[in-house]
Design a protein around this motif. Structure first.
Motif, short mmCIF file in Angstrom:
data_model
loop_
_atom_site.label_atom_id
_atom_site.label_comp_id
_atom_site.label_asym_id
_atom_site.label_seq_id
_atom_site.Cartn_x
_atom_site.Cartn_y
_atom_site.Cartn_z
N SER A 169 0.85 -1.19 0.00
CA SER A 169 0.00 0.00 0.00
C SER A 169 0.89 1.24 0.00
O SER A 169 2.11 1.16 0.18
CB SER A 169 -0.89 0.00 1.24
N GLN A 170 0.28 2.39 -0.18
CA GLN A 170 1.04 3.64 -0.21
C GLN A 170 1.77 3.87 1.12
O GLN A 170 2.94 4.28 1.13
CB GLN A 170 0.11 4.82 -0.50
N ALA A 171 1.10 3.60 2.23
CA ALA A 171 1.70 3.85 3.54
C ALA A 171 2.97 3.03 3.76
O ALA A 171 3.92 3.50 4.39
CB ALA A 171 0.69 3.56 4.65
N SER A 172 3.00 1.82 3.24
CA SER A 172 4.19 0.97 3.38
C SER A 172 5.23 1.26 2.31
O SER A 172 6.42 0.99 2.51
CB SER A 172 3.79 -0.51 3.33
N ALA B 110 -11.51 -9.24 -1.06
CA ALA B 110 -10.87 -8.85 0.20
C ALA B 110 -11.20 -9.75 1.37
O ALA B 110 -10.54 -9.67 2.41
CB ALA B 110 -11.26 -7.41 0.54
N ASN B 111 -12.20 -10.62 1.23
CA ASN B 111 -12.59 -11.41 2.40
C ASN B 111 -11.69 -12.63 2.59
O ASN B 111 -10.81 -12.92 1.79
CB ASN B 111 -14.06 -11.82 2.31
N ALA B 112 -11.92 -13.37 3.68
CA ALA B 112 -11.12 -14.54 4.02
C ALA B 112 -11.34 -15.66 3.00
O ALA B 112 -12.40 -15.72 2.37
CB ALA B 112 -11.51 -15.02 5.41
N PRO B 113 -10.31 -16.52 2.82
CA PRO B 113 -9.00 -16.51 3.49
C PRO B 113 -8.08 -15.44 2.94
O PRO B 113 -8.12 -15.13 1.76
CB PRO B 113 -8.45 -17.91 3.17
N ASN B 114 -7.26 -14.86 3.81
CA ASN B 114 -6.40 -13.75 3.41
C ASN B 114 -4.96 -13.98 3.85
O ASN B 114 -4.24 -13.04 4.16
CB ASN B 114 -6.92 -12.44 4.01
N ALA B 115 -4.57 -15.25 3.91
CA ALA B 115 -3.21 -15.58 4.34
C ALA B 115 -2.19 -14.97 3.39
O ALA B 115 -2.33 -15.06 2.18
CB ALA B 115 -3.03 -17.10 4.41
N GLY C 168 0.07 0.55 6.98
CA GLY C 168 -0.02 0.08 5.60
C GLY C 168 -0.23 -1.42 5.53
O GLY C 168 -0.59 -2.07 6.51
N ALA C 169 0.01 -1.97 4.34
CA ALA C 169 -0.19 -3.40 4.15
C ALA C 169 0.68 -3.90 3.00
O ALA C 169 1.04 -3.14 2.10
CB ALA C 169 -1.67 -3.69 3.85
N TRP C 170 1.01 -5.18 3.08
CA TRP C 170 1.66 -5.89 1.98
C TRP C 170 0.65 -6.87 1.40
O TRP C 170 -0.14 -7.46 2.14
CB TRP C 170 2.90 -6.64 2.48
N TYR C 171 0.69 -7.04 0.10
CA TYR C 171 -0.25 -7.92 -0.59
C TYR C 171 0.50 -8.98 -1.39
O TYR C 171 1.65 -8.78 -1.78
CB TYR C 171 -1.14 -7.13 -1.55
N ALA C 172 -0.16 -10.10 -1.65
CA ALA C 172 0.39 -11.15 -2.49
C ALA C 172 -0.59 -11.45 -3.61
O ALA C 172 -1.81 -11.49 -3.38
CB ALA C 172 0.66 -12.41 -1.68
N PHE C 173 -0.05 -11.67 -4.81
CA PHE C 173 -0.88 -11.88 -5.99
C PHE C 173 -0.42 -13.12 -6.76
O PHE C 173 0.40 -13.03 -7.67
CB PHE C 173 -0.84 -10.64 -6.88
N PRO C 174 -0.94 -14.30 -6.41
CA PRO C 174 -0.54 -15.52 -7.10
C PRO C 174 -0.98 -15.51 -8.56
O PRO C 174 -2.11 -15.11 -8.88
CB PRO C 174 -1.24 -16.63 -6.31
N ALA C 175 -0.09 -15.96 -9.43
CA ALA C 175 -0.42 -15.99 -10.86
C ALA C 175 -1.60 -16.91 -11.15
O ALA C 175 -2.38 -16.67 -12.06
CB ALA C 175 0.81 -16.43 -11.65
N THR D 291 -5.22 -14.58 -3.21
CA THR D 291 -4.61 -13.29 -2.91
C THR D 291 -4.67 -13.05 -1.41
O THR D 291 -5.67 -13.34 -0.75
CB THR D 291 -5.33 -12.15 -3.66
N GLY D 292 -3.56 -12.55 -0.85
CA GLY D 292 -3.48 -12.38 0.59
C GLY D 292 -3.05 -10.98 0.99
O GLY D 292 -2.62 -10.18 0.16
N LYS D 293 -3.13 -10.70 2.28
CA LYS D 293 -2.82 -9.37 2.80
C LYS D 293 -2.18 -9.50 4.17
O LYS D 293 -2.58 -10.35 4.98
CB LYS D 293 -4.10 -8.54 2.90
N ASP D 294 -1.18 -8.67 4.44
CA ASP D 294 -0.51 -8.63 5.73
C ASP D 294 -0.50 -7.18 6.22
O ASP D 294 0.21 -6.34 5.67
CB ASP D 294 0.91 -9.17 5.60
N ASP D 295 -1.32 -6.88 7.22
CA ASP D 295 -1.38 -5.53 7.77
C ASP D 295 -0.13 -5.23 8.58
O ASP D 295 0.33 -6.07 9.37
CB ASP D 295 -2.62 -5.37 8.66
N LYS D 296 0.42 -4.02 8.38
CA LYS D 296 1.68 -3.64 9.02
C LYS D 296 1.44 -2.59 10.12
O LYS D 296 0.43 -1.89 10.13
CB LYS D 296 2.65 -3.08 7.97
N SER D 297 2.43 -2.48 11.01
CA SER D 297 2.32 -1.54 12.13
C SER D 297 2.34 -0.09 11.68
O SER D 297 1.92 0.81 12.42
CB SER D 297 3.45 -1.79 13.14
N ASP D 298 2.84 0.18 10.46
CA ASP D 298 2.88 1.55 9.97
C ASP D 298 1.54 2.01 9.41
O ASP D 298 1.41 3.12 8.89
CB ASP D 298 3.97 1.71 8.89
#
Length: 235
Positions: A69-72, A97-102, A149-156, A140-147
């Protein structure tokens, strides 16, 4: 009023599981409605590079890759001190955006190790790999960060080829079972700039809006496709 009889615990568990399956695996009213979201995702791409990896995935897309995300992204790009040709890319993405979001960790690898080589023959064998606990990423997954922001994963494997995901795909997230027809993210567009220019612009104006910067030709010009084709390492 007499109380309603409750279901036995075993039946209650089955009912809860059925609801979970329905929520996680139900077809989404995508891409314009919940549970989809449209987000801006950023990444830094080493350049020059091969246009595709060994599996044929486009190096300038999010296929089998992480993005932030922009914040990260802002603290990363503000501290950028790499080469003049490295790229900063902003993607517009629609994802379920819903689960599973590993979250899955995505890397550029050769034989299960990071691909760090100047040998062109070896480089041509490297490919992007997204893994979750050592297993292939299937959503597709998401990892929320302490800043904030968030990191995302996009499997082919779950990329929607078209926005409508038709006719061979369906907007649906893999949950307990993996269906090769399911897709849960779509790359709508991208804007490509030089990372060094973006970093310099933010140093001069820390309050500069990244969305506006990537949408404009000043102060950082867009790197067009012809330039990218010319600069890419030939396969």
């Amino acid at each position: 009023m007499p109380s309603r009889p409750s279901l036995p615990r075993s039946l209650r568990s089955l009912a809860a599981l059925a609801l979970l399956l329905a929520a996680a695996g139900a077809e989404a009213a995508c891409p314009d409605g919940s549970p989809c979201e449209t987000i801006a995702v950023y990444r830094v791409q080493t350049w020059p590079a091969l246009l595709t990896d060994a599996a044929g995935r486009d190096s300038l897309t999010l296929q089998e890759a992480n993005g932030t995300s922009q914040a990260s992204f802002e603290p990363v790009i503000k501290g950028y001190a790499g080469g003049p040709d490295t790229l900063a890319i902003r993607f517009s993405v629609i994802r379920i955006a819903n689960a599973p979001n590993a979250y899955c960790n995505c890397n550029f690898e050769l034989n299960d190790k990071a691909c760090k080589t100047s040998d062109l023959n070896l480089l041509k064998q490297c490919k992007r790999v997204c893994l979750n606990s050592g297993k292939a990423c299937t959503a597709t997954g998401k990892d929320d960060k302490s800043d904030g922001g968030a990191w995302y994963a996009f499997p082919a494997s779950t990329r929607c080829v078209t926005r409508g995901a038709a006719p061979t795909q369906q907007w649906k997230k893999n949950a307990f079972e993996v269906n090769p027809k399911n897709c849960d993210w779509y790359q709508a567009s991208s804007s490509i700039k030089r990372a060094a220019c973006v970093a310099d612009a933010l140093k001069l104006d820390p309050g500069l809006d990244l969305d506006r910067l990537f949408a404009s030709e000043a102060p950082c010009a867009t790197v067009d496709n012809a330039t990218l084709q010319r600069e890419a390492i030939p396969r």
